[in-house]
Design a protein around this motif. Structure first.
Motif, PDB file in Angstrom:
ATOM      1  N   ALA A 114     -62.518  64.239 -12.858  1.00  0.00           N
ATOM      2  CA  ALA A 114     -63.953  64.051 -12.657  1.00  0.00           C
ATOM      3  C   ALA A 114     -64.480  62.955 -13.572  1.00  0.00           C
ATOM      4  O   ALA A 114     -64.047  62.817 -14.714  1.00  0.00           O
ATOM      5  CB  ALA A 114     -64.688  65.353 -12.932  1.00  0.00           C
ATOM      6  N   GLY A 115     -65.425  62.176 -13.056  1.00  0.00           N
ATOM      7  CA  GLY A 115     -66.146  61.240 -13.906  1.00  0.00           C
ATOM      8  C   GLY A 115     -67.036  62.010 -14.877  1.00  0.00           C
ATOM      9  O   GLY A 115     -67.292  63.208 -14.696  1.00  0.00           O
ATOM     10  N   ASN A 116     -67.544  61.311 -15.867  1.00  0.00           N
ATOM     11  CA  ASN A 116     -68.399  61.929 -16.889  1.00  0.00           C
ATOM     12  C   ASN A 116     -69.822  62.108 -16.344  1.00  0.00           C
ATOM     13  O   ASN A 116     -70.524  61.125 -16.099  1.00  0.00           O
ATOM     14  CB  ASN A 116     -68.407  61.042 -18.136  1.00  0.00           C
ATOM     15  N   ILE A 117     -70.219  63.360 -16.166  1.00  0.00           N
ATOM     16  CA  ILE A 117     -71.537  63.625 -15.578  1.00  0.00           C
ATOM     17  C   ILE A 117     -72.558  64.047 -16.633  1.00  0.00           C
ATOM     18  O   ILE A 117     -73.649  64.504 -16.302  1.00  0.00           O
ATOM     19  CB  ILE A 117     -71.452  64.674 -14.455  1.00  0.00           C
ATOM     20  N   SER A 118     -72.203  63.890 -17.896  1.00  0.00           N
ATOM     21  CA  SER A 118     -73.158  64.190 -18.979  1.00  0.00           C
ATOM     22  C   SER A 118     -74.059  62.990 -19.203  1.00  0.00           C
ATOM     23  O   SER A 118     -74.013  62.331 -20.244  1.00  0.00           O
ATOM     24  CB  SER A 118     -72.391  64.515 -20.271  1.00  0.00           C
ATOM     25  N   ASN A 119     -74.826  62.665 -18.225  1.00  0.00           N
ATOM     26  CA  ASN A 119     -75.741  61.531 -18.338  1.00  0.00           C
ATOM     27  C   ASN A 119     -77.016  61.884 -17.592  1.00  0.00           C
ATOM     28  O   ASN A 119     -77.129  62.985 -17.020  1.00  0.00           O
ATOM     29  CB  ASN A 119     -75.086  60.268 -17.776  1.00  0.00           C
ATOM     30  N   LEU A 120     -77.933  60.985 -17.584  1.00  0.00           N
ATOM     31  CA  LEU A 120     -79.227  61.352 -17.036  1.00  0.00           C
ATOM     32  C   LEU A 120     -79.230  61.588 -15.533  1.00  0.00           C
ATOM     33  O   LEU A 120     -79.985  62.421 -15.024  1.00  0.00           O
ATOM     34  CB  LEU A 120     -80.261  60.294 -17.393  1.00  0.00           C
ATOM     35  N   ILE A 121     -78.403  60.860 -14.807  1.00  0.00           N
ATOM     36  CA  ILE A 121     -78.378  61.119 -13.360  1.00  0.00           C
ATOM     37  C   ILE A 121     -77.500  62.326 -13.039  1.00  0.00           C
ATOM     38  O   ILE A 121     -77.452  62.783 -11.909  1.00  0.00           O
ATOM     39  CB  ILE A 121     -77.910  59.891 -12.541  1.00  0.00           C
ATOM     40  N   LYS A 122     -76.815  62.820 -14.051  1.00  0.00           N
ATOM     41  CA  LYS A 122     -75.981  64.027 -13.864  1.00  0.00           C
ATOM     42  C   LYS A 122     -74.977  63.827 -12.722  1.00  0.00           C
ATOM     43  O   LYS A 122     -74.720  64.742 -11.920  1.00  0.00           O
ATOM     44  CB  LYS A 122     -76.857  65.246 -13.590  1.00  0.00           C
ATOM     45  N   ALA A 123     -74.466  62.639 -12.637  1.00  0.00           N
ATOM     46  CA  ALA A 123     -73.517  62.327 -11.574  1.00  0.00           C
ATOM     47  C   ALA A 123     -72.652  61.160 -12.035  1.00  0.00           C
ATOM     48  O   ALA A 123     -73.001  60.469 -13.006  1.00  0.00           O
ATOM     49  CB  ALA A 123     -74.248  61.952 -10.290  1.00  0.00           C
ATOM     50  N   ALA A 124     -71.528  60.978 -11.367  1.00  0.00           N
ATOM     51  CA  ALA A 124     -70.650  59.855 -11.701  1.00  0.00           C
ATOM     52  C   ALA A 124     -69.987  59.354 -10.430  1.00  0.00           C
ATOM     53  O   ALA A 124     -69.621  60.145  -9.562  1.00  0.00           O
ATOM     54  CB  ALA A 124     -69.595  60.275 -12.713  1.00  0.00           C
ATOM     55  N   VAL A 125     -69.873  58.052 -10.340  1.00  0.00           N
ATOM     56  CA  VAL A 125     -69.165  57.401  -9.233  1.00  0.00           C
ATOM     57  C   VAL A 125     -67.913  56.749  -9.824  1.00  0.00           C
ATOM     58  O   VAL A 125     -68.021  55.912 -10.721  1.00  0.00           O
ATOM     59  CB  VAL A 125     -70.043  56.315  -8.572  1.00  0.00           C
ATOM     60  N   THR A 126     -66.738  57.134  -9.338  1.00  0.00           N
ATOM     61  CA  THR A 126     -65.493  56.547  -9.829  1.00  0.00           C
ATOM     62  C   THR A 126     -64.844  55.788  -8.677  1.00  0.00           C
ATOM     63  O   THR A 126     -64.450  56.383  -7.678  1.00  0.00           O
ATOM     64  CB  THR A 126     -64.539  57.650 -10.332  1.00  0.00           C
ATOM     65  N   PRO A 127     -64.751  54.461  -8.791  1.00  0.00           N
ATOM     66  CA  PRO A 127     -64.270  53.671  -7.647  1.00  0.00           C
ATOM     67  C   PRO A 127     -62.757  53.503  -7.636  1.00  0.00           C
ATOM     68  O   PRO A 127     -62.110  53.464  -8.682  1.00  0.00           O
ATOM     69  CB  PRO A 127     -64.935  52.318  -7.865  1.00  0.00           C
ATOM     70  N   ALA A 128     -62.219  53.373  -6.445  1.00  0.00           N
ATOM     71  CA  ALA A 128     -60.843  52.909  -6.229  1.00  0.00           C
ATOM     72  C   ALA A 128     -60.930  51.745  -5.247  1.00  0.00           C
ATOM     73  O   ALA A 128     -60.459  51.821  -4.117  1.00  0.00           O
ATOM     74  CB  ALA A 128     -59.963  54.040  -5.705  1.00  0.00           C
ATOM     75  N   PHE A 129     -61.596  50.680  -5.722  1.00  0.00           N
ATOM     76  CA  PHE A 129     -61.701  49.443  -4.941  1.00  0.00           C
ATOM     77  C   PHE A 129     -60.491  48.576  -5.291  1.00  0.00           C
ATOM     78  O   PHE A 129     -59.644  48.965  -6.098  1.00  0.00           O
ATOM     79  CB  PHE A 129     -63.000  48.707  -5.297  1.00  0.00           C
ATOM     80  N   ASP A 130     -60.423  47.402  -4.755  1.00  0.00           N
ATOM     81  CA  ASP A 130     -59.253  46.549  -5.013  1.00  0.00           C
ATOM     82  C   ASP A 130     -59.087  46.217  -6.504  1.00  0.00           C
ATOM     83  O   ASP A 130     -57.963  46.126  -6.998  1.00  0.00           O
ATOM     84  CB  ASP A 130     -59.265  45.293  -4.144  1.00  0.00           C
ATOM     85  N   ALA A 131     -60.194  46.091  -7.203  1.00  0.00           N
ATOM     86  CA  ALA A 131     -60.091  45.742  -8.625  1.00  0.00           C
ATOM     87  C   ALA A 131     -59.471  46.877  -9.447  1.00  0.00           C
ATOM     88  O   ALA A 131     -58.857  46.638 -10.480  1.00  0.00           O
ATOM     89  CB  ALA A 131     -61.462  45.371  -9.185  1.00  0.00           C
ATOM     90  N   GLN A 132     -59.638  48.120  -8.977  1.00  0.00           N
ATOM     91  CA  GLN A 132     -59.035  49.260  -9.679  1.00  0.00           C
ATOM     92  C   GLN A 132     -57.690  49.647  -9.061  1.00  0.00           C
ATOM     93  O   GLN A 132     -56.788  50.108  -9.733  1.00  0.00           O
ATOM     94  CB  GLN A 132     -59.957  50.494  -9.614  1.00  0.00           C
ATOM     95  N   PHE A 133     -57.594  49.497  -7.740  1.00  0.00           N
ATOM     96  CA  PHE A 133     -56.438  49.970  -6.967  1.00  0.00           C
ATOM     97  C   PHE A 133     -55.943  48.793  -6.130  1.00  0.00           C
ATOM     98  O   PHE A 133     -56.291  48.646  -4.958  1.00  0.00           O
ATOM     99  CB  PHE A 133     -56.894  51.131  -6.075  1.00  0.00           C
ATOM    100  N   PRO A 134     -55.133  47.928  -6.736  1.00  0.00           N
ATOM    101  CA  PRO A 134     -54.770  46.661  -6.079  1.00  0.00           C
ATOM    102  C   PRO A 134     -54.035  46.829  -4.746  1.00  0.00           C
ATOM    103  O   PRO A 134     -54.000  45.901  -3.950  1.00  0.00           O
ATOM    104  CB  PRO A 134     -53.884  45.975  -7.131  1.00  0.00           C
ATOM    105  N   GLY A 135     -53.480  48.016  -4.504  1.00  0.00           N
ATOM    106  CA  GLY A 135     -52.744  48.215  -3.255  1.00  0.00           C
ATOM    107  C   GLY A 135     -53.603  48.139  -2.004  1.00  0.00           C
ATOM    108  O   GLY A 135     -53.093  47.903  -0.910  1.00  0.00           O
ATOM    109  N   VAL A 136     -54.913  48.343  -2.133  1.00  0.00           N
ATOM    110  CA  VAL A 136     -55.766  48.316  -0.938  1.00  0.00           C
ATOM    111  C   VAL A 136     -56.173  46.902  -0.516  1.00  0.00           C
ATOM    112  O   VAL A 136     -56.710  46.714   0.585  1.00  0.00           O
ATOM    113  CB  VAL A 136     -57.037  49.187  -1.094  1.00  0.00           C
ATOM    114  N   ASN A 137     -55.911  45.924  -1.377  1.00  0.00           N
ATOM    115  CA  ASN A 137     -56.283  44.534  -1.054  1.00  0.00           C
ATOM    116  C   ASN A 137     -55.766  44.139   0.338  1.00  0.00           C
ATOM    117  O   ASN A 137     -54.590  44.340   0.643  1.00  0.00           O
ATOM    118  CB  ASN A 137     -55.649  43.611  -2.111  1.00  0.00           C
TER     119      ASN A 137
END
Lengths: 210, 210, 210, 210, 210, 210
Positions: B59-82
Motif C-alpha cells: 500500500a502507498g502511504n495514506i497518512s496524509n491529508l487526502i488520506k489516499a495514495a496513488v502508486t503508478p506502474a507507468f513506463d518510467a516505473q515499469f519499463p516492460g510496458v513501454n
C-alpha cells in the motif's frame, strides 16, 4: 492520337469509381457514428461545398461576461473534416476577453494570432507552467489533453484561429465541468479543496445544482 | 527421428533472432525517447523480471491529508510496458480518502474495486456528470482526457487497481495544476472565476507562488 | 492548515517527475529520428519558447515568378510540434500569385483565408475536381495525399494560414518532382505523356538534368 | 524564361531539405530502436538500393524435414521498409512441403500463389476454421495474430509471396514456441493437455530442454 | 476422460461467440462506411471464400495504349481485407508497357517482380529520384503518398504483384487528375507551368473538358 | 453577479451539445460494427450505468476440468469500453487451476494478482520463455499476440484481474483452435507434428470432428 489513347481511360476507370472511398469521408450526421467518426456520405452526393465552411468568417458574439467567443468548425459543424484528422475554431476577444481554463480531451491545438496580443499558457502533467504573451503572427502549440487558456493581453480586440489534430477534439471548460451541472457541492469540495462558499457562488452563477 | 527434424531448427533460426524486435520494447530509460516511447533495451539483455513489477504489492502511504495514495506502474516505473499500450496504478484509501479531481491526458482508465466502497465519477465534454458508488468487484471506465475523481465512500479502507490504455497516460491533478506552481494568481482568477482569497489560500497550502 | 496539506505534495511529487514524458516531445534535431518523429529534448531543458514560433509572423518573399511564398512551421522549423500530430504553414500571395499543384504525402490540410480571395481546389482518386473561390474567413479542407493548389483570385495581396494533421506533412510540388531533378526525360515522357519539348523546356527552367 | 523561373527553386528549396524526414525512415540497424521501429539513416546517405531487396529472388533451402522454407524481408533484413507499414516474405515448398502452424503477433498477411497449389487456413478467436485449397494466382488474407498454416497440396514445387501489414510482423511457430526452448514439460502438459510422451518426443526432436 | 474434459468447452464457449468481433471485419459493401472502413458482415455469414480472391489470377487487358493493366484487390473488390491494413494489385505489362506516374494517397506499396524486367522509381518530398531496373524476384518499396511509376524495361511481357499498407490505398494517376476531368485549362496551366497547347492536347486525348 | 455571468453559458452551450461525440462511444450492439468497433449509442441515452459493469464481481464457475474460469468484460459484455482502447477480465483459479496456453490477437495484457500465487509465462517470437511465479500484488505484462498461460501455483484458490489494450482483444485458446472444431486431423498432424493418436484423443475430448 486522341483516339488511340482513349483505351487508357477505360482500363483505369473502374479503379476510379471503386477506390476513392477513403480519400475522404464527409460525415453523414444522420447515420450511425463509430469510434473513428461519423459514417460517410455517399461519394456521389459529395460536392465542393462539403469541404468549405464559412461559419468562421464572422466574429462570435463577445458581448458577454468573458468578453470572448469560441466558434468551432469540428465535424459536427463542418462535416467535411470527418476522418481527416484535423479541425479548426475561431477565437474572438473583446478588450479584457478570456477563453477560460479548459482542455481538449482528444487533440493537440495550434494557435495563430491574427490580430492583437494574447497571453496564452498551458500546464503540464509535471505541473510546470508554459506561459507567454504572443504578438500578431506568433503561433503556439498546446499538447493534447492539458489545461490551457488564452487572454486578450492588449488594448484592442484580438482574433486568433486554432487548429486541432482531430475532427472531434472535444472541449471541457473547467468551470462548466465543476459548477455548471448537478455534481454535488460536497463532492466538488472534497475533490478540489475549494471552499463551500466559493463552490456555491460559482454554482449560482453557472446554473449548477446539487 | 530427432536427427531428421533438426534441420527445421536451422531453417527458421535466423528468423527467430531477427524478427522479435517489436514483440516488445522494454524501455532503456537512459537512451533517447521519442513520440512513441522510450528506446528499447537490447533483446538479449531482457529477462522475465523486465515484465514483472512488485511495486504495487504494498500500500502507498495514506497518512496524509487526502488520506489516499496513488502508486503508478507507468513506463518510467515499469519499463516492460513501454510500447505495449497499457499500464497500471494502485489506489489506496483510508476512511475519508480522496483521489482529487484529475485527468490523464493520454489514456482511458479502467478501475476495479478490490476492497471497500468507492464513489467515482467523470464529467464529459458535454458537461454531464457520470457518477456512481461502486461496490467491491465493480469496474468502471473513464474516457480519455476527462476530469474524474474517486472517493472512499465506506467506513473501511479501500483498495482499487486502475489500468490505462497507454504506458504513459500522464496525470494532471487539478489543484496542483492551478495552485502548485508559479501560475500568477491574477491569471488563475481570470481563467477560473475563483476569488482571490480562495486562490491565495490554496496556493499557500500547495506551495504555489506568483 | 498549509502545514497539514503539505503532505499531499510529497505523495504525488514522484508522479509529477516521472509521468510527464509523453505530454510532449520537443524535437532534439541533433538526436536520432524514428518513424514516429524526432527524439525528445530532456523535459528539464524545455521552456515555453519551445512551444512558440514567430517564423510565420512575417510574410515570405513573393518577389519571384510564382508571386507566392510558402513558409513552413513543421517539426524541422518548430520542434515543439514533434509528436503532437499538428503543424502549420503561412501562404503569401502577390496579385497573380500561385501555390502550384502539390501534395502532402503525410497529412490532411485545413486552410483559412486571412486576407484576399483565393481559388483553391483538389482532385480525388476518383478523378473528380473540388474547386472553389474562397473569401476572407472561409476555411477549406484538403484530404491527405491528394493533388491540390491555391491561386490568388483577387486584385490584392492575399494571406492564408494552413494547418496539417502531422508535424511532418511533407510537400511534393509536382513541377519540382518531375522537372527539378535528374529523372531522365524519356522516363518522364513515358510516364506522363508530356511532349519532349515540354519536358525539356521545364527542365531547363527548373534546373533538371537527364 | 528559364532565368525568370529560377527563383521558384530558391523559394522552395529550404522546404525540400527540411520536410522530407518522414517520407521514409530507412532503418539504421546500429542505432537505438523504439516502439515504432528502428532509428532512421540520415536522408543524405539513403540511396535507391535501400528501397530494393534481392534476397527473395532465390528459393530458400527446402531440403529439410518440413520441405519448405520461409525467407523474410522484414525490417531487419530489408531496412527500407522500416516505418512504412509493410514487409514481405517468400515461401518455397517441395512436394509435401508445409509451413507449420504459426502466428504473426503484429500483422495481417496477404498471400499470392505464384506456382503450384497450396492448401491454407486459419482459425478465428471464435474457433472456426477458414480453410481452402488455392490455385496459382489466388490470393488469401490471414487476419492479424491468428493461427494459420500453408501446405503444398500439389504434385509439384510451389511458390508464394506473402506481404504483411507491418515492417516487423513477428513470427511465432507453434512447435518451436512449445518444444524448442526450456519451457518445462509439466507446464506444457498442464497448459496444452498434451501427453507427457508426446511432449518429450517433440522436445527431443526440436532441441527443447526442461 | 473425454467426458471429464467436456466442461472446459462450456466455460469458454460464451467467450468464443462474443469476442471474435475484431479478428476480422469482412466488408458489407451495402452498409454504412466510416473513416476506418466499411461496416462488417455478421460473423455468422462469413465463409472462407470471403478471405480468398481469384480476381488477380488472370492477366488484365494490356491491349491498350499504355500496354499495361492494373487489377486491384482493394476492399471494394476483395471485402475480406477491410480493416486488416493490407491489400494487393496485379500489374501486367506488354513489351513497352508503362504504369504511368501516380500516387497512393493512403498507403505504402511493396512490389515483387514475377516475370520480366521492370524499371521503377519514386520521387521524394526532397525532390530526389530513387530509380532502378529490377530483375525477376527483386522487391522494391514505395513510401506512402509519393509519385512513382513502373515501366517494362525488357523485351518480354512482365508481371508484378504489389501489396499496400491499407485496404483502401487510393490511386491518383497524374494524367487523369490533370487532364481527365473538368479542371479548367487555365488553372492547370497556372499551377503546373505546362503550355496551353500541351494541356489541350492531353485533355483531348483523356476526355477532359474546361 | 449571477445574472451577469449567465451569458457565458449560452455562448458555450452549443459547443457542449455538439462536440461530445468522441469523448466516448458506448456500443450499440444492435447497430453496424466497423473495423474500429461498434456504432455508438446516442449520447442522450447514455447513462452512468453504461460505464459501470458488475459482471466481474462474482467468481466464475471453477468446477470444471481446468479448475479455472475466465470472465470477460470486453465490448460485447461491457459496451462502455467500445472505442476507449481498454477492457478487462477476471481470472478465478481453484487449487490446481490453469488458464491454458492462448493468445489475444489484438491486445497486450497486464495482470495483477489479488489472491494466491500464480505461475505465468509467455513465449516470444524469438522462442524465448519468460516465466515466473508471482505473489499477491505482483503485476506482469504479456505483449500483444504472444502465446501465454497462467497456473495456480499455490495451495489456495487464486484470483487475478487482467486488463487489455483493446476493447476487443480476442482470445484464441490453443487447444480449442486445434482440437475443438472441424480442422482435419491430417492437417493438424502435418502442421503441428503431433501424433495421430494424440490429435484424436484431444479431438475426442474437446468435441472436434474431421
Amino acid at each position: 492520337m486522341a483516339k488511340m489513347l482513349l483505351p487508357i481511360f477505360f482500363i483505369f476507370s473502374f479503379l476510379f469509381s471503386s477506390s476513392n472511398a477513403l480519400d475522404f469521408c464527409v460525415a453523414d450526421l444522420t447515420a450511425p457514428q463509430g469510434p473513428a467518426g461519423y459514417s460517410c456520405k455517399k461519394p456521389e452526393v459529395v460536392t465542393t461545398d462539403d469541404f468549405v465552411f464559412s461559419g468562421l468568417a464572422t466574429a462570435g458574439n463577445i458581448s458577454n461576461l468573458i468578453k470572448a467567443a469560441v466558434t468551432p468548425a469540428f465535424d459536427a459543424q463542418f462535416p467535411g473534416v470527418n476522418g481527416l484528422g484535423i479541425s479548426m475554431a475561431r477565437l474572438d476577444f473583446a478588450v479584457g476577453g478570456v477563453v477560460p481554463m479548459h482542455t481538449h480531451p482528444g487533440a493537440s491545438e495550434i494557435l495563430v494570432i491574427i490580430k492583437g496580443t494574447i497571453s496564452a499558457g498551458f500546464v503540464s502533467s509535471a505541473n510546470k507552467v508554459y506561459f507567454k504573451t504572443l504578438k500578431t503572427g506568433d503561433i503556439m502549440v498546446f499538447p493534447k489533453g492539458l489545461l490551457h487558456f488564452q487572454i486578450n493581453a492588449g488594448q484592442t480586440q484580438a482574433l486568433a484561429y486554432v487548429s486541432f489534430s482531430s475532427p472531434s477534439p472535444g472541449l471541457q471548460i473547467l468551470d462548466f465541468a465543476l459548477f455548471g451541472n448537478d455534481l454535488p457541492s460536497d463532492i466538488i469540495e472534497e475533490t478540489t479543496f475549494l471552499d463551500d462558499a466559493q463552490v456555491k457562488k460559482l454554482k449560482g452563477v453557472l446554473g449548477g445544482t446539487g
